[in-house]
Every structure is written in C-alpha cells, then in structure tokens.
Design a protein around this motif. Structure first.
Motif, mmCIF file in Angstrom:
data_model
loop_
_atom_site.group_PDB
_atom_site.id
_atom_site.type_symbol
_atom_site.label_atom_id
_atom_site.label_comp_id
_atom_site.label_asym_id
_atom_site.label_seq_id
_atom_site.Cartn_x
_atom_site.Cartn_y
_atom_site.Cartn_z
ATOM 1 N N ASP A 70 -106.843 -59.828 37.918
ATOM 2 C CA ASP A 70 -107.439 -60.706 38.958
ATOM 3 C C ASP A 70 -108.613 -59.963 39.604
ATOM 4 O OD1 ASP A 70 -106.075 -62.451 41.889
ATOM 5 O OD2 ASP A 70 -108.136 -61.861 41.386
ATOM 6 N N GLN A 71 -109.841 -60.387 39.252
ATOM 7 C CA GLN A 71 -111.021 -59.618 39.681
ATOM 8 C C GLN A 71 -111.104 -59.485 41.205
ATOM 9 O OE1 GLN A 71 -114.879 -61.079 38.368
ATOM 10 N NE2 GLN A 71 -115.731 -58.995 38.405
ATOM 11 N N LYS A 72 -110.783 -60.544 41.929
ATOM 12 C CA LYS A 72 -110.847 -60.477 43.398
ATOM 13 C C LYS A 72 -109.826 -59.478 43.945
ATOM 14 C CE LYS A 72 -112.828 -65.000 44.743
ATOM 15 N NZ LYS A 72 -113.352 -65.320 43.402
ATOM 16 N N ALA A 73 -108.624 -59.497 43.348
ATOM 17 C CA ALA A 73 -107.579 -58.558 43.792
ATOM 18 C C ALA A 73 -107.976 -57.118 43.472
ATOM 19 C CB ALA A 73 -106.257 -58.905 43.109
ATOM 20 N N VAL A 74 -108.638 -56.928 42.343
ATOM 21 C CA VAL A 74 -109.088 -55.580 41.954
ATOM 22 C C VAL A 74 -110.141 -55.078 42.935
ATOM 23 C CG1 VAL A 74 -110.414 -54.286 40.226
ATOM 24 C CG2 VAL A 74 -108.554 -55.801 39.489
ATOM 25 N N GLU A 75 -111.127 -55.901 43.216
ATOM 26 C CA GLU A 75 -112.198 -55.495 44.132
ATOM 27 C C GLU A 75 -111.622 -55.156 45.515
ATOM 28 O OE1 GLU A 75 -115.446 -54.332 45.968
ATOM 29 O OE2 GLU A 75 -115.309 -54.592 43.795
ATOM 30 N N ALA A 76 -110.704 -56.014 45.990
ATOM 31 C CA ALA A 76 -110.094 -55.767 47.313
ATOM 32 C C ALA A 76 -109.228 -54.512 47.273
ATOM 33 C CB ALA A 76 -109.246 -56.971 47.713
ATOM 34 N N GLY A 77 -108.506 -54.315 46.171
ATOM 35 C CA GLY A 77 -107.630 -53.144 46.047
ATOM 36 C C GLY A 77 -108.406 -51.846 46.004
ATOM 37 N N VAL A 78 -109.478 -51.815 45.227
ATOM 38 C CA VAL A 78 -110.303 -50.599 45.122
ATOM 39 C C VAL A 78 -111.004 -50.311 46.450
ATOM 40 C CG1 VAL A 78 -112.367 -49.626 44.003
ATOM 41 C CG2 VAL A 78 -110.582 -50.722 42.614
ATOM 42 N N ALA A 79 -111.503 -51.368 47.091
ATOM 43 C CA ALA A 79 -112.176 -51.192 48.401
ATOM 44 C C ALA A 79 -111.193 -50.616 49.416
ATOM 45 C CB ALA A 79 -112.730 -52.527 48.877
ATOM 46 N N ALA A 80 -109.947 -51.091 49.386
ATOM 47 C CA ALA A 80 -108.939 -50.605 50.344
ATOM 48 C C ALA A 80 -108.596 -49.138 50.081
ATOM 49 C CB ALA A 80 -107.684 -51.465 50.239
#
Ligand code: GCO
Length: 255
Positions: A70-80
């Motif tokens: 899930d690209q959105k979940a990945v971006e949010a996870g890496v940012a966090a």
C-alpha cells in the motif's frame, strides 16, 4: 581493525517482512552488529514478539507495522520512522511470498498478489527511503532475490518473474543512485528452511533433490543469510553495487 568495517553502530535499518523467517534472522543479525533495527510487517503481534526477543538480547529495536503493498501506508510509515526514530541508513527489502501452481491454470489474482507483495513493495519502499537517503549522500539498499532470480523451475513462474525483476531492478537502482553514494545490492537465498518452504521440505523426493542439486548437500538455515546482510549493509561493501550475492550452497554455480 578490519572487523570494524562490518559494524553498524549508529545506523538505522528498516527490514520489511521481518516478523519471522529470513527477515527476522537478518534483523537480529543487523541488531547484533550494532544497528537500530526497525521491524516491519502487517502482523503487529508478531512484530512485538520479535521486538521483545531482540530487546531482551540488549539491542536497539523498534517496530513499524505497515502494509508494503500500500503506497500511502509505506510513505506514511517511512515518514514516521524518520520523524520518530531517525534517518534510515539501511533498507532491507525482504517482504515476499510464494504461491505454486501450473502456469496454464495459475489464477490471475494470485499473479497480482505475488507481483504486489514481491515487486510493488520494492518499488514503494525503495522510493520512499531512497528519496530521503539521496540528500544525505549515504545509504545501503539490499533486496532479497532468490536462486529464481537466475533460474526457473516448473510451478513457480510468477514468483520467478518477480525475483528476476528484483535482480535487474537492483542493477538499475545501482546505476541511478550511485551518484548519491547509495549502494544497491541483492541477496539470492538458496533453498532455506522457512515457513514458505515447509511443503517442499516435507516432500521427501523434492527435499532429496535439493540436497543432491546443492553442492553443500543440504538445505540452508536463515541464520546463514546474516553474514551477507551485514556485509552489504556495512562500509565493508562501499565499493560493491548492483551485485546479486548468492547464498545458495553453490546451487546456481553448478549443473
Ligand atoms: C520453490 C521455493 C524457492 C525458494 C527460494 C529459492 O518453490 O522452488 O519456494 O523459490 O523458496 O526462492 O531461492
């Protein structure tokens, strides 16, 4: 002292699919080498259990449960991770799965699932991490390929396609990210004792074939991938990029 080349102290390592199997073994190994490992997977309970074991061994470990497809979940996870823990210096793209069946009957939904889990994940996570590594002019990216990155066998054509793509994606990324001092490599496990291979190990004929086809004459253990993971995550490999390091008991070197 040359062994210092393999130390990972001060580095943050994200390992995808590290709640069990090869991913967990590599995470434990990187933690023992000094890295602060961040465990990823979809099963938070599994990640918390793994985190407890690594912390109990006295190492630095966090968890980051998100779906790598899930690209959105990945971006949010890496940012966090970067906001709450710090800059990711090492990425291990380990998340992957296997489905076996005759190509002519292989369900399209299973094809899409394998491509999403084994390949889209590498695109999403590598992009989210590499765009943050680049300005820092330093990083290590290691993806998990397979003997199937180089060879085929019946009943696993879709998996083979994804692992072949991982190998060539590694070369392309090495070409493009080298100017940012990011080394991009892959590890090609042989037949390793894992959950994914349980059915194969239980099949005496197949298991005996693996033992006869592999020069060292046996299945590998997940811990036997740790050395390659530490090497490709450390400054010991600063002049190694675009390489597929086989850890396969010699299987892909012989007929
Ligand atoms: C299979 C296995 C292999 C191994 C591994 C070898 O069905 O032949 O699943 O694919 O798991 O990928 O590198």
């Amino acid at each position: 002292m040359s062994l210092n080349l393999f130390k990972l102290d001060g580095r943050i390592a994200l390992v995808t699919g590290s709640g069990q199997g090869i991913g967990l073994a590599m995470a434990e190994g990187l933690a023992a080498a000094g890295a602060h490992v961040v465990l990823n997977g979809r099963d938070k309970t599994k990640l918390e259990a793994a985190q407890g074991a690594i912390a109990a061994a006295g190492h630095k470990v966090s968890i980051a449960p998100f779906d790598v497809t899930d690209q959105k979940a990945v971006e949010a996870g890496v940012a966090a991770i970067e906001a709450e823990i710090g800059p990711i210096g090492i990425l291990i793209n380990n998340a992957g799965t296997q489905k076996r069946g005759a190509f002519v009957d292989f369900p399209a939904e299973d094809w899409h699932f394998l491509v999403a889990t084994n390949l889209h994940s590498v695109f999403y996570v590598t992009q989210a991490v590499a765009k943050r590594m680049a300005p820092r002019n330093r990083g290590k990216i290691v993806s998990i390929g397979s003997v199937m990155s180089k060879l085929g066998r019946p009943t696993i054509v879709p998996y083979t396609a994804t692992k072949g793509a991982v190998a060539l994606m590694t070369q392309g990324l090495a070409a493009e990210l080298g100017k940012h001092n990011i080394q991009v490599n892959a590890i090609g496990p042989g037949y390793i004792v894992t959950e994914l291979n349980k059915a194969l190990i239980a099949d005496e004929t197949f298991s005996n074939w693996v033992k006869s086809r592999t020069p060292v004459g046996r299945w590998g253990e997940t811990r036997e991938l740790i050395g390659a993971a530490i090497f490709l995550s450390s400054e010991a490999s600063d002049y190694v990029s675009g390489h597929l390091l086989m850890v396969d008991g010699g299987l892909t070197s012989v007929v």
